[in-house]
Design an enzyme around this catalytic site. Structure first.
Site, short mmCIF file in Angstrom:
data_model
loop_
_atom_site.label_atom_id
_atom_site.label_comp_id
_atom_site.label_asym_id
_atom_site.label_seq_id
_atom_site.Cartn_x
_atom_site.Cartn_y
_atom_site.Cartn_z
N ARG A 1 -51.80 -3.16 -82.57
CA ARG A 1 -52.58 -2.00 -83.02
C ARG A 1 -52.80 -1.01 -81.89
O ARG A 1 -53.13 -1.37 -80.77
CB ARG A 1 -53.93 -2.50 -83.54
CG ARG A 1 -54.89 -1.36 -83.92
CD ARG A 1 -55.96 -1.82 -84.84
NE ARG A 1 -57.03 -2.53 -84.16
CZ ARG A 1 -58.11 -3.01 -84.78
NH1 ARG A 1 -58.24 -2.87 -86.09
NH2 ARG A 1 -59.05 -3.63 -84.11
N LYS B 1 -59.43 -3.48 -93.46
CA LYS B 1 -60.53 -2.82 -94.18
C LYS B 1 -60.73 -1.37 -93.74
O LYS B 1 -60.97 -0.50 -94.58
CB LYS B 1 -61.84 -3.61 -94.13
CG LYS B 1 -62.26 -4.13 -92.78
CD LYS B 1 -63.45 -5.06 -92.91
CE LYS B 1 -64.06 -5.38 -91.56
NZ LYS B 1 -63.10 -5.94 -90.56
N ARG C 1 -57.13 -0.96 -77.98
CA ARG C 1 -58.54 -1.31 -77.82
C ARG C 1 -58.67 -2.49 -76.87
O ARG C 1 -57.86 -3.41 -76.92
CB ARG C 1 -59.13 -1.68 -79.19
CG ARG C 1 -59.84 -0.52 -79.86
CD ARG C 1 -60.20 -0.79 -81.28
NE ARG C 1 -60.95 -2.04 -81.47
CZ ARG C 1 -61.45 -2.41 -82.65
NH1 ARG C 1 -61.28 -1.65 -83.70
NH2 ARG C 1 -62.10 -3.54 -82.77
N ARG D 1 -63.06 -13.19 -81.50
CA ARG D 1 -63.61 -12.40 -82.62
C ARG D 1 -63.44 -13.14 -83.93
O ARG D 1 -64.29 -13.09 -84.81
CB ARG D 1 -62.93 -11.03 -82.70
CG ARG D 1 -63.49 -10.05 -81.68
CD ARG D 1 -62.49 -8.96 -81.35
NE ARG D 1 -62.18 -8.10 -82.47
CZ ARG D 1 -61.05 -7.40 -82.57
NH1 ARG D 1 -60.14 -7.49 -81.63
NH2 ARG D 1 -60.84 -6.64 -83.61
P1 ADP Z 1 -62.73 -5.33 -86.21
O1 ADP Z 1 -63.13 -5.50 -87.62
O2 ADP Z 1 -61.28 -5.00 -86.06
O3 ADP Z 1 -63.17 -6.43 -85.32
P2 ADP Z 1 -64.70 -3.20 -85.76
O4 ADP Z 1 -64.32 -1.87 -85.27
O5 ADP Z 1 -65.25 -3.34 -87.12
O6 ADP Z 1 -63.40 -4.08 -85.55
O7 ADP Z 1 -65.78 -3.86 -84.74
C1 ADP Z 1 -65.55 -3.93 -83.37
C2 ADP Z 1 -66.71 -4.62 -82.68
O8 ADP Z 1 -67.92 -3.87 -82.88
C3 ADP Z 1 -67.04 -6.01 -83.17
O9 ADP Z 1 -66.24 -7.01 -82.57
C4 ADP Z 1 -68.52 -6.14 -82.79
O10 ADP Z 1 -68.65 -6.39 -81.40
C5 ADP Z 1 -69.04 -4.74 -83.04
N1 ADP Z 1 -69.60 -4.59 -84.40
C6 ADP Z 1 -69.09 -3.85 -85.41
N2 ADP Z 1 -69.86 -3.94 -86.52
C7 ADP Z 1 -70.88 -4.75 -86.19
C8 ADP Z 1 -72.01 -5.26 -86.91
N3 ADP Z 1 -72.24 -4.95 -88.21
N4 ADP Z 1 -72.87 -6.08 -86.23
C9 ADP Z 1 -72.67 -6.41 -84.94
N5 ADP Z 1 -71.63 -5.98 -84.23
C10 ADP Z 1 -70.73 -5.16 -84.82
#
Ligand code: ADP
Ligand code: ZN
Length: 204
Positions: free
Chosen positions: A120, A13, A149, A160
Site C-alpha cells: 500500500r 473499508k 505508512r 495491528r
Molecule cells: P487500518 O484500518 O488500515 O489499520 P486506520 O487508518 O483505520 O488503518 O488506523 C490507523 C491507526 O490509527 C490504528 O492502527 C490505530 O492506532 C489508530 N486508530 C484509528 N481508529 C482508531 C480508533 N477508533 N480507536 C483507537 N485508535 C484508532
C-alpha cells in the site's frame, strides 16, 4: 443512513467508503485519517499519537471520541464511520451518540490483508491510496508523491492484526446481537464489493 464499516486493517473499508463518498455523496469519517491529520497539525499531541500508531496500538478512547465529535458536526444524514468503533467501549459510546442503521462487516483472509498492506502507498498530497501490485509508479494522478505508512511494515501489520482480533472482533457479535450486521467477503475488486454492499443495503 448511518453505516459503520467494520473489518481488519487492510480489508478495504477505507477504499470502499471513498466510493460511497464519490458516487453517493456519503460523508466518510475515518478515525485513522483524523488521527493522522492531528499528527500533522498539532505538534505536542502529534508526537505522542505518532508513537502509538507507528507501534500498531490503539489511540485512547478519549482522544478518538473528541476528534470524532468535532468531525461529526460537519456531517448530516448520510454517514460512514470507517475505523470506528474499534472496541466495545467505543461501540457503547457511539450507541449513546447516534442511531446506527447497519454495520457492514468486511471479512478478508489475513494472507490477502498482509499482501495488500505491504504494497500500500498513499499520496502525500491528496491521500489517495494505491497498491504497488496494480500501480507501478511513485507519483499520484494529482502529481503528489506516494509514500508508505510507517505502520505498514510486516512486523507492525502483525501487531495491528492481533490488536484487531482482541479489541475489535468482539464487535461482530455485538452488532450481530443488535440485528445490524451485514457480512460481505472482500476477495474481489473494491468496485464489486461496493456493488455487493449496495445490494445488501437495498439501495437503488
Ligand atoms: P487500518 O484500518 O488500515 O489499520 P486506520 O487508518 O483505520 O488503518 O488506523 C490507523 C491507526 O490509527 C490504528 O492502527 C490505530 O492506532 C489508530 N486508530 C484509528 N481508529 C482508531 C480508533 N477508533 N480507536 C483507537 N485508535 C484508532
Ligand atoms: Zn494525490
Amino acid at each position: 443512513m448511518i453505516l459503520v464499516f467494520l473489518g481488519a486493517p487492510g480489508c478495504g473499508k477505507g477504499t470502499i467508503a471513498k466510493i460511497f463518498e464519490e458516487k453517493l455523496n456519503f460523508c466518510h469519517i475515518s478515525t485513522g485519517d483524523l488521527i493522522r491529520n492531528a499528527i500533522s497539525s498539532n505538534k505536542e499531541l502529534g508526537e505522542m499519537l505518532k508513537q502509538i500508531i507507528s507501534n500498531g496500538n490503539l489511540v485512547s478512547d478519549e482522544i478518538v471520541l473528541k476528534l470524532l465529535n468535532e468531525k461529526l458536526k460537519d456531517c448530516s444524514s448520510n454517514l460512514i464511520l470507517d475505523g470506528f468503533p474499534r472496541n466495545l467501549l467505543q461501540a457503547q459510546k457511539l450507541d449513546e451518540m447516534i442511531k446506527i442503521d447497519k454495520v457492514v462487516y468486511i471479512d478478508t483472509p489475513y494472507d490477502i490483508i498482509k499482501e495488500r498492506l505491504v504494497g500500500r502507498r498513499t499520496c502525500e498530497n491528496c491521500g489517495k491510496v494505491y497498491n504497488l501490485d496494480i500501480y507501478n509508479s511513485n507519483t499520484c494522478s494529482c502529481g503528489g508523491k506516494l509514500v508508505q505508512r510507517e505502520d505498514d511494515t510486516p512486523h507492525i501489520i502483525e501487531k495491528r492484526f492481533k490488536v484487531y482480533e482482541k479489541e475489535t472482533m468482539p464487535l461482530v457479535q455485538y452488532y450481530q446481537n443488535q440485528g445490524k450486521l451485514l457480512k460481505v467477503e472482500s476477495n474481489s475488486s473494491s468496485n464489486d464489493t461496493f456493488k455487493n454492499i449496495l445490494n445488501m443495503l437495498e439501495v437503488k
